[in-house]
Design a protein around this motif. Structure first.
Motif, mmCIF file in Angstrom:
data_model
loop_
_atom_site.group_PDB
_atom_site.id
_atom_site.type_symbol
_atom_site.label_atom_id
_atom_site.label_comp_id
_atom_site.label_asym_id
_atom_site.label_seq_id
_atom_site.Cartn_x
_atom_site.Cartn_y
_atom_site.Cartn_z
ATOM 1 N N ARG A 225 51.191 13.906 11.139
ATOM 2 C CA ARG A 225 51.131 14.097 9.953
ATOM 3 C C ARG A 225 49.678 13.631 9.332
ATOM 4 N N ALA A 226 49.635 12.473 9.878
ATOM 5 C CA ALA A 226 48.168 12.200 9.312
ATOM 6 C C ALA A 226 46.935 12.731 9.875
ATOM 7 N N ALA A 227 47.251 13.438 10.921
ATOM 8 C CA ALA A 227 45.945 14.128 11.498
ATOM 9 C C ALA A 227 45.910 15.329 10.931
ATOM 10 N N ALA A 228 47.007 16.017 10.388
ATOM 11 C CA ALA A 228 47.231 17.315 9.711
ATOM 12 C C ALA A 228 46.661 17.273 8.328
ATOM 13 N N GLY A 229 46.415 15.884 7.721
ATOM 14 C CA GLY A 229 45.973 15.742 6.227
ATOM 15 C C GLY A 229 46.831 15.395 5.319
ATOM 16 N N ALA A 230 48.293 14.909 5.872
ATOM 17 C CA ALA A 230 49.210 14.953 4.810
ATOM 18 C C ALA A 230 49.025 13.658 3.777
ATOM 19 N N THR A 231 49.330 13.932 2.695
ATOM 20 C CA THR A 231 48.940 12.947 1.521
ATOM 21 C C THR A 231 49.362 11.422 1.749
ATOM 22 N N ASN A 232 50.764 11.661 2.078
ATOM 23 C CA ASN A 232 51.613 10.336 2.624
ATOM 24 C C ASN A 232 52.267 10.505 3.939
ATOM 25 N N PRO A 233 51.621 10.356 5.158
ATOM 26 C CA PRO A 233 52.163 10.567 6.386
ATOM 27 C C PRO A 233 53.494 10.026 6.656
ATOM 28 N N ALA A 234 53.832 9.017 6.076
ATOM 29 C CA ALA A 234 55.229 8.311 5.839
ATOM 30 C C ALA A 234 56.378 8.707 5.301
ATOM 31 N N LEU A 393 62.298 26.817 11.500
ATOM 32 C CA LEU A 393 63.349 26.789 12.525
ATOM 33 C C LEU A 393 62.901 26.901 13.904
ATOM 34 N N PRO A 394 61.727 27.492 14.288
ATOM 35 C CA PRO A 394 61.219 27.630 15.755
ATOM 36 C C PRO A 394 61.107 26.118 16.308
ATOM 37 N N VAL A 395 60.907 25.256 15.375
ATOM 38 C CA VAL A 395 60.931 23.628 15.998
ATOM 39 C C VAL A 395 62.109 23.389 16.409
ATOM 40 N N ALA A 396 63.277 23.742 15.700
ATOM 41 C CA ALA A 396 64.600 23.065 15.760
ATOM 42 C C ALA A 396 65.070 23.948 16.882
ATOM 43 N N LEU A 397 64.826 24.967 17.319
ATOM 44 C CA LEU A 397 65.308 25.848 18.289
ATOM 45 C C LEU A 397 64.844 25.496 19.661
ATOM 46 N N LEU A 398 63.489 25.341 19.714
ATOM 47 C CA LEU A 398 62.656 24.856 20.795
ATOM 48 C C LEU A 398 62.947 23.190 21.228
ATOM 49 N N ARG A 399 63.449 22.448 20.181
ATOM 50 C CA ARG A 399 63.487 21.088 20.423
ATOM 51 C C ARG A 399 64.408 20.553 21.462
ATOM 52 N N PRO A 400 65.662 21.124 21.779
ATOM 53 C CA PRO A 400 66.368 20.937 22.769
ATOM 54 C C PRO A 400 65.883 21.167 24.075
ATOM 55 N N PHE A 401 65.154 22.116 24.144
ATOM 56 C CA PHE A 401 64.470 22.681 25.677
ATOM 57 C C PHE A 401 63.308 21.739 25.929
ATOM 58 N N SER A 402 62.399 21.817 25.004
ATOM 59 C CA SER A 402 61.142 20.942 25.387
ATOM 60 C C SER A 402 60.365 20.177 24.102
ATOM 61 N N SER A 403 59.879 19.040 24.502
ATOM 62 C CA SER A 403 59.633 18.315 23.190
ATOM 63 C C SER A 403 57.979 18.476 23.185
ATOM 64 N N ALA A 404 57.355 18.850 24.099
ATOM 65 C CA ALA A 404 55.892 19.188 24.015
ATOM 66 C C ALA A 404 55.893 20.555 23.273
ATOM 67 N N GLY A 405 56.769 21.446 23.745
ATOM 68 C CA GLY A 405 56.831 22.877 23.092
ATOM 69 C C GLY A 405 56.995 22.760 21.424
ATOM 70 N N SER A 406 58.222 22.004 21.149
ATOM 71 C CA SER A 406 58.410 21.889 19.642
ATOM 72 C C SER A 406 57.387 20.965 19.062
ATOM 73 N N ARG A 407 56.636 20.206 19.741
ATOM 74 C CA ARG A 407 55.651 19.593 19.181
ATOM 75 C C ARG A 407 54.396 20.615 18.727
ATOM 76 N N GLY A 408 54.225 21.332 19.624
ATOM 77 C CA GLY A 408 53.190 22.416 19.641
ATOM 78 C C GLY A 408 53.381 23.343 18.120
ATOM 79 N N PHE A 409 54.700 23.794 18.079
ATOM 80 C CA PHE A 409 55.227 24.432 16.795
ATOM 81 C C PHE A 409 55.132 23.401 15.556
ATOM 82 N N LEU A 410 55.284 22.359 15.645
ATOM 83 C CA LEU A 410 55.180 21.134 14.713
ATOM 84 C C LEU A 410 53.872 21.256 14.020
ATOM 85 N N ILE A 411 52.840 21.050 15.108
ATOM 86 C CA ILE A 411 51.470 21.079 14.761
ATOM 87 C C ILE A 411 50.979 22.298 13.983
ATOM 88 N N ASP A 412 51.489 23.536 14.482
ATOM 89 C CA ASP A 412 51.015 24.712 14.192
ATOM 90 C C ASP A 412 51.633 25.023 12.815
#
Length: 479
Positions: A225-234, A393-412
């Motif tokens: 979140r900090a890398a994505a420019g969030a006002t308050n990452p926490a 929802l794509p993050v939630a759907l992919l999370r059980p399958f792949s942490s890296a994949g859902s992380r990619g959706f999160l960043i996107d």
């Protein structure tokens, strides 16, 4: 049996869909499914240069590298025309994950080898804790609670200390330490498992509690979140804790009812109240800090505790050095023996992880995952669910399958909709509040050669659903 059938279903369905898409003309080539790499452009067509529009043909001939990029769809990668050997290859869109063969390579080089290094180090420390007697003292102190949650485990059993360290590491976001402690716990539980190829009640309870993902310091999420420019990452930390805590309680209740655990036990209730009080106390402390204070606290607490565990292990081993002498070894030699066992464990789990990740890679690159997620989003949107929620929802759907994949959706999602948007925050909570269920199943049960996981997979997936629903309500409440 359930895991095996599910693995076969996603593998075979992905292959059938890939072949069907090729012969139906929906895709031009399936090479990317086998050899492509994540974020590579996808070849969608190939034509003679006379067949493409005149303005593109002229532009290609004038370009120094004989390529041209057209920004046709702002939501996808640019369409690229590449002229070579009298034909023009047209690329559009990017690959969602590595293909089958690159996944085989990356599973070994990027996942298993680092994991083996973590396993070697922390299993070496665990050996010191065992010989020095520290793990026995920890198990003895926590036995009154653990024998209520895990009634099949003998009092003062070593697995209690391993599970405690695993839960503590997960709670503090120490993923690199949590896995070795967890694998050691599974190994210890397997020793008292009467049916070696079938998951015991204690192993299922441990797995479901582990997979519920209770986390206090979501260090990685705050960093993204900090890398994505969030006002308050926490600012998602409290929603993450609430969601994961409800998921943990749900896992405990579901498995506890199945295993007929006595929920009225005084020691169990006291431990639960103490955990809730500790979480509330830490939240109150963090809440009164300013932005810099929160960032400083969250970035240092987990690291300090991990360093503290390492220091305690070494100092306690030095104090109890006579026990190592009685065991005809030294502190360093005991560490080496434990580290060697950690490496062997890494070798054992490699085939299980490889099989699962290759199936997931094929499933994602086949296009089936996108179709399923789009249909689910469509159904939710027609039920009146906000688009900001369906976009996450794509993050939630992919999370059980792949942490890296859902992380990619999160960043996107944060890059597309903004880190401070409802979609960006909800995606962060989805990523933080659950585990990669199929990866965890493959690693932990694979490490002790469990073939029949019984109701573990179904329970873990149900907890994932509960976490998703809870995350939506919590995010809507907070943001």
């Amino acid at each position: 049996m359930v895991l095996s059938r599910f693995w076969l279903v996603i593998f075979i369905s992905a292959i059938v869909f890939v072949v069907f898409s090729l012969f139906a003309g929906d895709s031009y080539t399936i090479d990317h499914v086998l050899n492509g790499k994540k974020d590579d452009p996808i070849l969608v067509s190939e034509k003679y240069i006379e067949q493409i529009p005149a303005f593109i043909k002229d532009s290609i001939k004038k370009a120094p590298n004989q390529t041209m990029i057209i920004n046709r769809d702002t939501l996808n990668a640019d369409t690229t025309y590449v002229f070579k050997n009298k034909t023009v290859k047209i690329y559009s869109g990017v690959q969602k994950s590595d293909g089958l063969l690159p996944t085989c390579k990356s599973t070994l080089l990027d996942l298993i080898l680092p994991l083996m290094a973590y396993l070697a180090f922390f299993c070496g420390l665990m050996e010191l804790l065992i010989i020095s007697g520290a793990s026995g003292k920890l198990a003895k102190g926590l036995s009154p609670v653990f024998v209520k949650v895990f009634p099949s485990i003998p009092k003062d059993h070593p697995s209690i200390s391993y599970m405690t360290l695993n839960f503590a590491a997960n709670f503090l976001g120490l993923d690199s330490a949590a896995t070795p402690f967890g694998l050691k716990a599974m190994e210890s539980l397997q020793e008292i498992n009467p049916e070696k190829d079938k998951a015991s009640d204690a192993q299922i309870m441990f797995m479901c509690l582990h997979a519920s993902g209770l986390t206090l310091i979501a260090t990685s999420i705050i960093g993204y979140r900090a890398a994505a420019g969030a006002t308050n990452p926490a600012d998602v930390m409290l929603p993450c804790i609430i969601t994961s805590f409800i998921g943990t309680i749900a896992a405990f209740l579901i498995v506890g009812i199945k295993q007929k655990i006595n929920f009225k036990s005084a020691s169990l209730v006291a431990a639960l109240m103490a955990l809730i009080a500790a979480i509330i106390g830490l939240l109150m402390y963090v809440n009164h800090l300013d932005l810099i204070g929160k960032n400083y606290f969250t970035s240092n607490l987990s690291a300090l505790i991990l360093v503290g565990i390492i220091a305690f292990t070494l100092i306690f081993s030095f104090i109890k050095e006579k026990k190592f002498t009685d065991a005809k070894t030294t502190v360093f030699e005991a560490f080496v023996v434990g580290a060697n066992n950690g490496v062997k464990t890494g070798v054992t789990i490699f085939p299980y992880v490889l099989g699962m990740l290759v199936a997931i890679s094929l499933f994602r690159n086949s296009g089936l995952f996108e179709i399923i997620s789009n249909w689910i989003a469509f159904i939710f949107s027609n039920m009146g669910v906000s688009k900001q929620i369906t976009d996450a929802l794509p993050v939630a759907l992919l999370r059980p399958f792949s942490s890296a994949g859902s992380r990619g959706f999160l960043i996107d999602s944060m890059n597309t909709f903004g880190a401070d948007s409802m979609t960006g925050r909800l995606s962060s909570i989805f990523q933080c509040s659950a585990e990669s269920t199929f990866y965890v199943i493959a690693v932990y049960f694979g490490s002790v050669n469990i073939k029949n996981t019984r109701y573990a997979l179904g329970t873990m997936l149900l907890v994932d659903v509960i976490c998703v629903i809870t995350a939506i309500f919590v995010a809507s409440w907070f943001f």
